[in-house]
Scaffold this motif. Structure first.
Motif, PDB file in Angstrom:
ATOM      1  N   CYS A 142       0.909  -1.260   0.051  1.00 38.05           N
ATOM      2  CA  CYS A 142      -0.067   0.166   0.025  1.00 38.05           C
ATOM      3  C   CYS A 142       0.800   1.163  -0.028  1.00 38.05           C
ATOM      4  O   CYS A 142       1.868   1.284   0.844  1.00 38.05           O
ATOM      5  CB  CYS A 142      -0.836   0.050   1.221  1.00 38.05           C
ATOM      6  N   ASN A 144      -0.213   3.975   0.843  1.00 38.91           N
ATOM      7  CA  ASN A 144      -0.476   4.708   1.901  1.00 38.91           C
ATOM      8  C   ASN A 144       0.128   4.507   3.170  1.00 38.91           C
ATOM      9  O   ASN A 144       0.562   5.370   4.120  1.00 38.91           O
ATOM     10  CB  ASN A 144      -2.194   4.852   2.015  1.00 38.91           C
ATOM     11  N   CYS A 145      -0.176   3.074   3.558  1.00 39.25           N
ATOM     12  CA  CYS A 145       0.535   2.775   4.937  1.00 39.25           C
ATOM     13  C   CYS A 145       1.342   1.626   4.880  1.00 39.25           C
ATOM     14  O   CYS A 145       2.039   1.392   5.819  1.00 39.25           O
ATOM     15  CB  CYS A 145      -0.789   2.265   5.882  1.00 39.25           C
ATOM     16  N   CYS A 160      -5.923  -2.444   0.328  1.00 38.78           N
ATOM     17  CA  CYS A 160      -5.358  -2.594   1.304  1.00 38.78           C
ATOM     18  C   CYS A 160      -6.434  -2.917   2.586  1.00 38.78           C
ATOM     19  O   CYS A 160      -7.068  -1.822   2.883  1.00 38.78           O
ATOM     20  CB  CYS A 160      -4.746  -1.300   1.907  1.00 38.78           C
ATOM     21  N   CYS A 163      -5.680  -0.214   5.820  1.00 41.79           N
ATOM     22  CA  CYS A 163      -5.932   1.190   5.861  1.00 41.79           C
ATOM     23  C   CYS A 163      -7.402   1.476   4.987  1.00 41.79           C
ATOM     24  O   CYS A 163      -7.880   2.470   4.945  1.00 41.79           O
ATOM     25  CB  CYS A 163      -5.016   2.129   5.641  1.00 41.79           C
TER      26      CYS A 163
END
Ligand code: ZN
Length: 316
Positions: A142, A144-145, A160, A163
């Motif tokens: 991911c 993002n995370c 994901c 998140c």
């Protein structure tokens, strides 16, 4: 025979009305409705007519008639991630990869020779499969995370579980263009290209830029030529790994050239006659044209043969 129907030798592209760009002209129904319906997707996978595109380390295989090889679904490896490429008529067509398969390696001359010879729809289906599977291989985590993601939407995205972010197959836009001035086209060459080849200038769009702004910036950066009146001609997916080539023509304010030696070895103006001779592979042509599956070939053909920008052509 297959070579006569090569991806770059076809007729007009129906939606863009210029010479068919390579890697376009696919015949699959992408069947977005199946991506959102788990039962329908399961039925498609179990359909006895379903087929898997045969790929070995991202390289396709051709049958005796020069067509892509599609295998029965029992060829799908245990634990593989499946992507629904679409429906050929009512026949589901898939591509697959194992979760730990590496991303695609460098493209080979043999692959390009194959792509130049196969049918347009086969090149388009292969390009979509390659680009999609390669995106999965390059985007397992991911953004993002940092957690591991899982495919969803029948292989057209990754989700994901940590998140909740959703990620979708990436496309990187590239502008590729000719400037024209007084009936001539500005073409350049890079040192790594085959001897004598000249082609359209090109560069990636940057964040916060329009297509027209990127065209003007790239031509001025690479060749020192200022342009306006940017016109869109056609586009092409370029699966190495995930570009969208956006072909344009622009009007140059003048013909003085100052090349950026980091980008180009040379840049010159060529007449329509010179471009036509190069496209026809005339041995006396003043330069070598880009290959037929490259959209630069489509762009030069449109400019030379169909009077794109004819308002600047001297009256014959
Ligand atoms: Zn995440």
């Amino acid at each position: 025979m297959a070579a006569a129907a090569g991806s770059g030798e076809g007729g007009l592209c129906r939606p863009c009305q210029v010479k068919q760009p390579g890697f376009t002209g696919g015949t699959l129904d992408r069947a977005d409705r199946l991506r959102h319906d788990a039962d329908a997707l399961a039925a498609a996978i179990a359909d006895p007519r379903a087929r898997l595109l045969k790929l070995t380390a991202f390289e396709p295989e051709l049958d005796g008639e020069g067509r892509l090889v599609w295998l029965p679904m029992d060829a799908v490896p245990q634990g593989a991630e499946l992507a629904l490429l679409g429906l050929e008529g009512e026949e589901p067509r898939f591509a697959a990869r194992l979760p730990d398969d590496p991303a695609a390696g460098p493209r080979t001359p043999e692959l390009f020779a194959m792509l130049a010879a196969i049918r347009a729809e086969d090149a388009a289906h292969y390009a979509a499969a390659r680009s999609l599977l390669d995106w999965h291989a390059r985007h397992r985590f991911c953004a993002n995370c940092g957690s591991m993601t899982q495919p969803f939407r029948a292989g057209w995205g990754r989700h994901c579980g940590q998140c909740g972010a959703e990620h979708f197959g990436r496309v990187d836009p590239v502008v590729i263009m000719i400037a024209e001035h007084d009936g001539r086209a500005l073409l350049g060459r890079q040192p790594s290209w085959p001897a004598g080849r000249y082609s359209a200038l090109a560069g990636f769009l940057e964040v916060g830029e329009s297509i027209e702004e990127a065209v003007a910036r790239e031509i001025e950066e690479e060749a020192g030529v200022r342009v306006d009146n940017v016109r869109y001609i056609a586009s092409q997916p370029w699966p190495f790994p995930s570009s969208l080539m956006i072909a344009c023509v622009a009007q140059a304010e003048g013909d003085a050239i100052t090349i950026d030696a980091h980008e180009l070895e040379d840049a010159r103006w060529f007449t329509r006659d010179a471009v036509r001779a190069a496209l026809a592979k005339d041995p006396d042509a003043p330069f070598g044209a880009p290959p037929s599956y490259a959209i630069a070939h489509t762009l030069l053909s449109a400019w030379a043969e169909e009077g794109v920008g004819a308002e600047s052509e001297p009256v014959a």
